[in-house]
Design an enzyme around this catalytic site. Structure first.
Site, PDB file in Angstrom:
ATOM      1  N   ASP A  23       0.842  -1.193   0.000  1.00  0.00           N
ATOM      2  CA  ASP A  23       0.000   0.000   0.000  1.00  0.00           C
ATOM      3  C   ASP A  23       0.878   1.243   0.000  1.00  0.00           C
ATOM      4  O   ASP A  23       1.810   1.331   0.806  1.00  0.00           O
ATOM      5  CB  ASP A  23      -0.862   0.051   1.275  1.00  0.00           C
ATOM      6  CG  ASP A  23      -2.118  -0.800   1.171  1.00  0.00           C
ATOM      7  OD1 ASP A  23      -2.285  -1.512   0.162  1.00  0.00           O
ATOM      8  OD2 ASP A  23      -2.938  -0.746   2.115  1.00  0.00           O
ATOM      9  N   LYS A  80      -8.109   0.639  -5.320  1.00  0.00           N
ATOM     10  CA  LYS A  80      -9.301   0.058  -4.707  1.00  0.00           C
ATOM     11  C   LYS A  80     -10.580   0.760  -5.150  1.00  0.00           C
ATOM     12  O   LYS A  80     -10.625   1.987  -5.232  1.00  0.00           O
ATOM     13  CB  LYS A  80      -9.217   0.166  -3.181  1.00  0.00           C
ATOM     14  CG  LYS A  80      -8.175  -0.752  -2.544  1.00  0.00           C
ATOM     15  CD  LYS A  80      -8.221  -0.615  -1.032  1.00  0.00           C
ATOM     16  CE  LYS A  80      -7.029  -1.234  -0.338  1.00  0.00           C
ATOM     17  NZ  LYS A  80      -6.983  -2.693  -0.386  1.00  0.00           N
ATOM     18  N   ARG A 164      -6.626 -20.537   6.731  1.00  0.00           N
ATOM     19  CA  ARG A 164      -6.862 -21.886   7.267  1.00  0.00           C
ATOM     20  C   ARG A 164      -8.266 -22.372   6.902  1.00  0.00           C
ATOM     21  O   ARG A 164      -8.469 -23.547   6.591  1.00  0.00           O
ATOM     22  CB  ARG A 164      -6.663 -21.897   8.788  1.00  0.00           C
ATOM     23  CG  ARG A 164      -5.204 -21.927   9.192  1.00  0.00           C
ATOM     24  CD  ARG A 164      -5.028 -22.609  10.540  1.00  0.00           C
ATOM     25  NE  ARG A 164      -3.648 -22.609  10.976  1.00  0.00           N
ATOM     26  CZ  ARG A 164      -2.773 -23.581  10.675  1.00  0.00           C
ATOM     27  NH1 ARG A 164      -3.143 -24.618   9.960  1.00  0.00           N
ATOM     28  NH2 ARG A 164      -1.529 -23.504  11.107  1.00  0.00           N
ATOM     29  N   GLY A 213      -3.355  -7.316   8.009  1.00  0.00           N
ATOM     30  CA  GLY A 213      -2.720  -7.454   9.321  1.00  0.00           C
ATOM     31  C   GLY A 213      -1.277  -7.912   9.283  1.00  0.00           C
ATOM     32  O   GLY A 213      -0.673  -8.139  10.329  1.00  0.00           O
ATOM     33  N   GLY A 234      -0.340  -3.714   3.891  1.00  0.00           N
ATOM     34  CA  GLY A 234      -1.008  -2.416   3.854  1.00  0.00           C
ATOM     35  C   GLY A 234      -0.308  -1.436   4.750  1.00  0.00           C
ATOM     36  O   GLY A 234       0.772  -0.916   4.435  1.00  0.00           O
ATOM     37  N   SER A 235      -0.877  -1.206   5.933  1.00  0.00           N
ATOM     38  CA  SER A 235      -0.321  -0.231   6.860  1.00  0.00           C
ATOM     39  C   SER A 235       1.021  -0.685   7.426  1.00  0.00           C
ATOM     40  O   SER A 235       1.780   0.128   7.950  1.00  0.00           O
ATOM     41  CB  SER A 235      -1.306  -0.029   8.015  1.00  0.00           C
ATOM     42  OG  SER A 235      -2.636  -0.084   7.539  1.00  0.00           O
TER      43      SER A 235
END
Lengths: 293, 215
Positions: A23, A80, A164, A213, A234-235
């Site tokens: 990102d 996005k 998973r 995450g 991302g972040s």
């Protein structure tokens, strides 16, 4: 989109395998990402952790910013669009980005329908929490899938849960007598033809990345060892203390995910990671992964 | 019999392994310096050239490839791989520089400009060969010692020197085994597909790569 175009779009995602998509919110970030070895950038106005913090409606980014980023790098540029917002997607197609992420990180524009991606020539990547979501998105025309995870948290637990879950359902299908597929597909909302394909292939028929995450080289290697084809961060990069160093470290750990000595080396001296959020501390209404169906 | 390595850092590695397997050639993934000795040939796959070149430098693989090339290792770069092998990259720096060509990265535009076509390249196969171009570079100049295999409107799409083959398109994304056979022969190997036979493998489809990544 015709069959040939769809195949080309799936094949672009195949080129990204083993790589990291980052990102970025500015030309400067995009250049750092490219120099650190990103295989693509996701052009945004705000990274997910800021969207989470600031609240309000999150929309497609300013096309002018995306155009500048496209100009600045030679790697693919993704952007996005809101779930169901097919006009944002039309704009991004007219802008000729390389991939559109129909993303739960933005505020959904439609609470019933995702974008009919078969009407576009441009490729789409979509998030999924389970095999049913993944296959419904593919049926709608997505050429690439990613886990949703929980974006902007720096907490990998949801991405792990999602991969998973997808993998467990794939293994169930792959080991199932064909006559049981109808009922299993019905119960889980799988398009039947795609369920048969997954049963035959023993995996999704398109590239499947981890997202949501991922904040450390170890997170990236974990998702790769769990069977993802590559990683979105991302972040996790530009909210960390030393973005360029962390970006390169995550690229290294993704390429050598099976080599603990190299992941160890990549993990050293990176400074602090982005601050993380415990998922149970997030108010129910602010869980992004629940957007989309 | 000799082995062909596929550089396994990032990109479409398994697609090449699948094609080599269809020719009865032993293909292996290579990513540690020690993996590169005793190879007959090395394929640098499609992917992102900036990412690949960074990893080649960081992990000391660039030096190993240069050394093995001096000892006779044959090289083939597809798309990003061709950029890494080029002597000159417009607006960028050369990584391996093992063939005297000049390339322009991402020369067609965005993914919407990716395309397929079909051509006959008599030196590679008698039958027409399907070609897939994905955010492809162009070869805009070749040196005197480099043979052009395919010239399209205003650019070169495939070329070779005695030790190096470059294609800006992706034979590994098509049912044609012609270029993999051509490279295997260049490496002194004996591919199982005869030139008299069709080099289109009817059992290949766009999802054939997935067999390497079954759960």
């Amino acid at each position: 989109m015709d069959k040939k175009r769809y195949e080309l779009n799936v094949q672009l995602a195949q080129m990204l395998k083993g790589g990291v998509i980052m990102d970025v919110v500015s030309v400067e970030h995009a250049k750092i990402a490219e120099e650190s070895g990103a295989v693509a950038v996701m052009a945004l106005e705000r990274v997910p952790s800021d969207i989470r913090k600031e609240g309000g409606v999150a929309r497609m980014s300013d096309p002018g910013l995306i155009a500048q980023i496209k100009e600045a790098v030679s790697i693919p540029v993704m952007a996005k669009a809101r779930i169901g917002h097919f006009v944002e997607a039309q704009i991004l197609e007219a802008l000729k980005v390389d991939y559109i992420d129909e993303s739960e990180v933005l505020t959904p524009a439609d609470e019933e329908c995702h974008i009919d991606k078969t009407r576009f020539a441009i490729p789409f990547v979509c998030g999924a929490r389970n095999l049913g979501e993944a296959l419904r998105r593919i049926a709608e025309g997505a050429a690439m899938i990613r886990t949703k995870g929980e974006a902007g948290t720096g907490n990998v637990v949801e991405a792990v849960r999602h991969i998973r879950t997808v993998n467990k359902e794939i293994r169930q299908l792959a080991n199932m007598p064909v006559e049981e597929v109808t009922g299993f597909a019905k119960a889980n909302g799988f398009p039947y033809e795609l369920a048969l394909q997954v049963r035959e292939l023993g995996r999704l028929p398109v590239v499947n990345f981890a997202a949501g995450g991922i904040a450390t080289p170890a997170d990236a290697a974990l998702m790769m060892q769990l069977g993802c084809d590559g990683v979105f961060v991302g972040s996790g990069i530009f909210k960390a203390e030393n973005p360029a160093k962390r970006a390169e470290a995550i690229v290294k750990a993704t390429a050598y995910y099976n080599d603990p000595a190299k992941v160890l080396e990549a993990s050293m001296g990176l400074g602090s990671a982005m601050p993380g959020i415990e998922i149970s501390d997030i108010p129910e209404a602010q869980i992004l992964a629940k957007r989309g169906w | 019999m000799g082995t062909i390595g596929v550089l396994d850092l990032q990109g479409d590695v398994v697609e090449h392994l699948d094609h080599l397997d269809r020719l009865g050639i032993a293909g292996i993934r290579v990513k540690e310096p020690a993996d590169f000795t005793h190879l007959a040939g090395l394929i640098i796959p499609g992917g992102e050239s900036t990412c690949l070149s960074r990893l080649l430098n960081i992990f000391g693989i660039r030096e190993v490839i240069l050394q093995e090339f001096q000892r006779g290792l044959k090289l083939w770069g597809t798309c990003a791989g061709a950029i890494l092998l080029a002597g000159k990259v417009i607006g960028g720096s050369s990584c391996l520089g093992l063939i005297d060509i000049e390339v322009q990265k991402n020369a067609f535009g965005s993914q919407l400009d990716s395309f397929t076509s079909e051509v006959t390249i008599p030196r590679v196969a008698r039958q027409p060969i399907p070609l897939t171009f994905i955010r492809s570079p162009k070869i805009i100049r070749v040196g005197r010692d480099v043979d052009v295999l395919l010239r399209q409107r205003g650019y070169i799409a495939a070329a070779e020197s005695p030790g190096v083959l470059v294609t800006v398109f992706h034979p590994e994304l098509t049912p044609s085994l012609a270029f993999h056979r051509h490279f295997a022969l260049k490496c002194g190997l004996n591919p199982s597909v005869d030139e008299e036979l069709s080099m289109i493998d009817p059992t290949w489809d766009t999802r054939s790569w997935t067999r390497y990544t079954r759960l």
